[in-house]
Design a protein around this motif. Sequence first.
Motif, short mmCIF file in Angstrom:
data_model
loop_
_atom_site.label_atom_id
_atom_site.label_comp_id
_atom_site.label_asym_id
_atom_site.label_seq_id
_atom_site.Cartn_x
_atom_site.Cartn_y
_atom_site.Cartn_z
N ALA A 116 0.89 -5.15 10.80
CA ALA A 116 -0.30 -5.12 10.96
C ALA A 116 0.01 -3.75 12.21
O ALA A 116 -1.20 -3.09 13.05
N SER A 117 1.23 -3.93 13.19
CA SER A 117 2.02 -3.05 14.11
C SER A 117 1.66 -1.93 13.60
O SER A 117 1.48 -0.63 14.22
N ALA A 118 1.83 -1.46 12.58
CA ALA A 118 2.17 -0.14 11.73
C ALA A 118 0.29 0.59 11.92
O ALA A 118 0.87 0.96 11.68
N THR A 119 -0.65 -0.49 11.89
CA THR A 119 -1.92 0.55 11.98
C THR A 119 -2.60 0.69 13.46
O THR A 119 -3.48 0.90 13.39
N LEU A 120 -1.64 -0.25 14.24
CA LEU A 120 -2.15 -0.24 15.21
C LEU A 120 -3.04 1.28 15.44
O LEU A 120 -3.98 2.00 16.44
N PRO A 121 -1.63 2.40 15.16
CA PRO A 121 -2.17 3.69 16.35
C PRO A 121 -3.33 4.56 15.71
O PRO A 121 -4.23 5.41 15.72
#
Length: 274
Positions: free
Chosen positions: A266-271
């Motif tokens: 999930a964090s990988a898609t934040l940017p």
Amino acid sequence: MSEKQNLLLRLRQSVSGYSPTQQKLGEFVLHDPANVLYMTITELARESGTSEASVTRLCRALGCKGYNEFKMALALDTQQPSSGQQPADEIDHIVNESVQALQDTAKLLDRALLTSAVEALHQARSVQIYGVAASAILGEYLHYKLLRLGKPAQLFSDMHRAAMNASTLSEEDLVVAISSSGSTRDLLHVVKQARKHGVCVLTLSNTSRSPLASLSDILLVAAKPEGPLSAGALNAKVGVMLLIELLTTTLVARDPHYAETNQLTASATLPLLL
């Protein structure tokens, strides 16, 4: 689910897999269950154009020891309170049918089989997902959910490629076959290829009796079988989506590693978000 509960639901789910005579009898019961309550076995056989032996076989197929037990289960089913609200329009009708499909899927759910399916997912080296047409859309959803959990998975909607993939699998892999009818010829061919290599097959379907069901090691059934003119309808697909949600949610509860990976992906898609 108790054998004495949800008799009409189980009959709706199974009737398409019965013999022509049993289908005729089953459809008669489904058409007017409240009237069947007041019929003797002889009257039901006569009115449905079948035989007393056929009635007895139907009772046993539904988990009842005889006709009296069948009528008792039918009485419990038909006397369950309903909301009494009539759909106002087509929009309400679609919403109500979809909600009912979710509720019926929950009633049909075999939790022991769900646990077995989750364990198979957890132990598998990789997960190969096969589905065509509208079932491939459900396969996309499962593929996305497994990707979020870090579980190696591939999706095949082209059965030629799926056949090539199936020929390279081993007992360490898991096949998830998705088919509402369980009778798609191309998919059956691919599943047979996988089974030749000892691969465990988990099937998600709307039908408990089908050629695909007979090839499956684990079968999870969603409510609301679809007809030839309603293929891809939401009320037929939403139940399978619920099964996928239950599988992946239970997988997270099975091992904290999946929850950690879920947060990581999930964090990988934040940017990428505005």
